[in-house]
Design a protein around this motif. Sequence first.
Motif, short mmCIF file in Angstrom:
data_model
loop_
_atom_site.label_atom_id
_atom_site.label_comp_id
_atom_site.label_asym_id
_atom_site.label_seq_id
_atom_site.Cartn_x
_atom_site.Cartn_y
_atom_site.Cartn_z
N PRO A 66 -49.51 -36.70 51.71
CA PRO A 66 -49.19 -36.31 53.00
C PRO A 66 -49.82 -36.95 53.99
O PRO A 66 -49.65 -37.52 54.55
CB PRO A 66 -50.17 -35.03 52.89
N GLU A 67 -50.52 -38.19 53.53
CA GLU A 67 -51.35 -39.05 54.31
C GLU A 67 -50.10 -40.24 55.19
O GLU A 67 -50.22 -40.56 55.98
CB GLU A 67 -51.51 -39.82 52.86
N SER A 68 -48.68 -40.39 53.98
CA SER A 68 -47.83 -41.29 54.04
C SER A 68 -46.39 -40.53 55.73
O SER A 68 -46.94 -40.71 56.09
CB SER A 68 -46.23 -41.49 53.41
N HIS A 69 -47.00 -38.97 55.84
CA HIS A 69 -46.48 -38.38 56.93
C HIS A 69 -47.03 -38.74 58.10
O HIS A 69 -46.22 -38.67 59.05
CB HIS A 69 -46.38 -37.04 56.22
N LEU A 70 -48.71 -38.80 57.90
CA LEU A 70 -49.10 -38.71 58.84
C LEU A 70 -49.23 -40.06 59.29
O LEU A 70 -49.25 -40.71 60.60
CB LEU A 70 -50.82 -38.59 58.35
N LEU A 71 -49.26 -41.32 58.34
CA LEU A 71 -49.34 -42.71 58.88
C LEU A 71 -47.57 -43.06 59.50
O LEU A 71 -48.06 -44.00 60.42
CB LEU A 71 -49.48 -43.59 57.63
N GLU A 72 -46.82 -42.20 59.70
CA GLU A 72 -45.69 -42.65 59.97
C GLU A 72 -45.31 -41.87 61.11
O GLU A 72 -44.90 -43.23 62.30
CB GLU A 72 -44.38 -42.29 59.11
N LYS A 73 -45.99 -41.02 61.42
CA LYS A 73 -46.00 -39.86 62.33
C LYS A 73 -47.02 -40.92 63.72
O LYS A 73 -46.63 -41.01 64.86
CB LYS A 73 -46.03 -38.81 62.35
N GLN A 74 -48.30 -41.60 63.30
CA GLN A 74 -48.69 -42.48 63.90
C GLN A 74 -48.50 -43.51 64.48
O GLN A 74 -48.41 -43.52 65.47
CB GLN A 74 -50.00 -42.38 63.77
N PHE A 75 -47.73 -44.05 63.71
CA PHE A 75 -46.96 -45.30 64.34
C PHE A 75 -45.51 -44.87 64.65
O PHE A 75 -45.58 -45.70 65.87
CB PHE A 75 -46.67 -46.65 62.49
#
Length: 295
Positions: A66-75
């Motif tokens: 799930p952390e990768s989804h949050l990172l991608e959404k942020q950037f």
Amino acid sequence: MMNTAYRSVHLTASRLINPNPISSSLLHLLAAPRRSSPLRRRFLATPFSSSLYIPMAAGDDQVPPPESHLLEKQFESFRVQLEESAALREQIRAVVMEIESATRLIQANLLLVHQSRPIPEIIEKAKEKIDDLKKFYGRLAEILQKCPGQYYRYHGDWRSETQAVVSQLAFMHWLETGTLLVHTEAEAKLGLNSLEFGLETEDYLTGICFMSNDLPRYVVNRVTAGDYDCPRKVMNFLTDLHAAFRMLNLRNDFLRKKFDSMKYDLRRVEEVYYDVKIRGLISGGDPPPNVQAQS
């Protein structure tokens, strides 16, 4: 019988060759073929590198954490913000270039005062560009309405141009009235009366300092043209202006440096005034402020 004799001869020969013989039981164990266990045979049959465990990269079929989804959404949101900001800056720069162009035309007209041209005619021609400046600043205000609360984020894109505009407006106002253009009057001339888009105090003060840099040259040219009373008027004006600036607690920044240059402008005007006074080219009038203070 023959086997016993052969064994005796073999042991005797072995002792002659090796003084520390190994026991026959140990020789028997060494000479006997090794029995390999199934586990040993499997280990020997497998290459050494394959016996080490090397973790493999996750395959495409694995679900990312799930952390990768949050990172991608942020950037992704950062990318959108930067693109919108870049597009907004391009619109601002286009308007700022027009402001700079209009300011150069006003400055070019005001430079004619150093050639003893009729001042009313020069000012009237320079005023024609003030309406254009008001229109340009109105367009800037419309652009900033697209991003409420972001005024100071983009303020640096037109800060130096606004300081130059204030300088020219203040010089024009002084040529007409002999007084200082106050902050509210400068805002009114540029149409910057709203709370969302106004004339910053530091930009106004810096523009006034720029205006004072033009006065020493103006004084010298006016005296050359025979206007011997001009140094006294300019000296009194700069003296009052310098005293007003001294009321401010300025930091050691660009505005403070420009304020420090004002005292050198005042000194140059004072030198011209004293030269004219000593030569007897003027009579009467108000004595210089320093003389008033001493008396």
